[in-house]
Scaffold this active site. Structure first.
Site: not given
Length: 403
Positions: A122, A125, A157, A240, A373
């Site tokens: 993936q 990020s 990952s 996910e 958060e």
């Protein structure tokens, strides 16, 4: 996508599944059949994801039948499909391709994904985006029938083992950030893809950073419409959270099982206060497990929604509290670490490692798969309907981007 078949006769379904499993086992004996060939046969029989459409590894029946099918194959000694390495492909890429991909993309990608021929990672990020996925800077520029991609991704990952990746890139920097994104499938063998390990607090390099330099992606590998990447990405993210926090699990398994085992083996440190805390954690973990089971039933006929954020949030909180409790229970023994060898593991093994590993690795649970958060914001705004935070993208209706 075809509508799912409603099954009313559970015994008839059970008998049909047994018949199909027996047929696969008779045609390809697990004892002497190549694992990939076996998984391809299972896919073709509709027993990969039973809730997927016919012809795409499924039977259009309730997904709650999947554990029954898995148990039949496991009992017969059937080989696995590299699920420990391909969690992103199986849990995130596959349902996104099913929900948002074209017919050609479903036929091209789902079968090799299921059979373990192609491992996925993936590429979401980024170093500068933090928890704000919509702030990604990786750029994709149209070049005829291709897109040229440049940028950097992080905390990826399985990137070192992956053949393909789901990728979010900015295709229209002139539009508000949520509207200028497009979702792609990236070939990790492209010469412009460079993968570098990231050594973690645990000593392992479970994650990687990925550098993309003039990577060429065919437009045929664009998933969804140009500029519609945020909507497609939310499909991935919801799945996910189910994959991380909503797995089917027996009572007292996972982190809870490891900690209760430690409690039973180390009785010298027991106090009434510690026993009370463990029982409270046990109840919380069991409530989370049952909530996950209920949610899986609710989404059995559709895609998971924003309520999945609560599952992942609970998973992170309980894992961190359990691992901290275990270290406190062990005292000085809990400060010993079993192995600091630099390795690139195929999976996260909370139960098979020591208490020190569990404590350190659990720290990442509140970051990976969406920070706690951000998940609290999602629950507040999209589940509870509380007022949204003020946004700079005032010309875009938030509800239109995430529906």
């Amino acid at each position: 996508m075809p509508q799912r078949t409603v099954t009313t006769n559970s015994e008839a379904v059970r008998a049909d599944l047994r018949r199909r499993v027996r047929a696969v086992l008779a045609a390809d004996d697990p004892a002497d059949t190549d694992a990939v060939r076996f998984q391809q046969a299972r896919f073709d029989a509709g027993l990969a994801w039973v809730h997927f459409p016919v012809g795409l590894g499924g039977m259009d029946i309730d997904r709650e039948w999947q554990p029954y099918v898995d148990a039949l194959f496991e009992h017969a000694g059937a080989p696995g499909n590299r699920a420990e390495l391909n969690g992103i492909g199986l849990g995130m890429a596959a349902p996104t391709i099913l929900a948002c991909g074209s017919d050609d993309q479903r036929r091209r990608f789902l079968r090799p994904l299921w059979s373990g021929v192609e491992i996925w990672c993936q590429l979401f990020s980024e170093p500068d985006a933090g928890s704000d996925l919509a702030a990604v800077r990786t750029r994709a520029v149209r070049d005829g029938d291709d897109w040229i991609v440049n940028g950097q991704k992080v905390w990826t990952s399985a990137a070192h083992a992956a053949h393909l990746a789901i990728l979010i890139a900015r295709t229209d920097p002139g539009r508000p950030k949520h509207a200028g994104l497009t979702y792609f499938i990236c070939d990790m063998s492209d010469p412009g893809v460079r993968v570098r390990p990231l050594r973690q607090l645990t000593g392992e390099a479970e994650f990687n950073e990925v550098f993309l330099t003039d990577v060429r992606i065919p437009d045929a590998n664009r998933l969804g419409a140009e500029g519609d990447g945020w909507r497609v990405a939310n499909t991935t993210l919801n799945n996910e959270r189910v994959a991380i926090g909503g797995r089917a699990a027996p009572r007292e398994s996972g982190m809870l099982g490891a900690v209760t085992r430690t409690w039973r083996e180390h009785t010298a440190g027991h106090t009434p206060e510690l026993q009370d805390r463990l029982l409270r954690l046990w109840v919380e973990a069991e409530a989370a497990r049952l909530s996950a089971a209920r949610l899986r039933q609710r989404v059995a006929t559709g895609q998971p929604g924003p309520e999945t954020a609560a599952l992942k949030l609970s998973f992170a909180r309980i894992s961190q509290r359990l691992s901290g409790f275990e270290l406190e229970l062990l005292g000085a023994d809990g400060l010993r670490y079993d192995d600091w060898t630099m390795v690139r593991p195929d999976r996260v093994d909370f139960a098979g490692r020591g208490a020190g590993y569990r404590y350190l690795r659990a720290k990442g649970n509140s970051i990976e798969g969406g920070t706690s958060e951000i998940l609290r914001n999602i629950i507040a705004e999209r589940v509870l309907g509380l007022p949204a935070e003020a946004r700079a993208d005032k010309d875009i209706a938030w509800k239109d981007l995430i529906r």
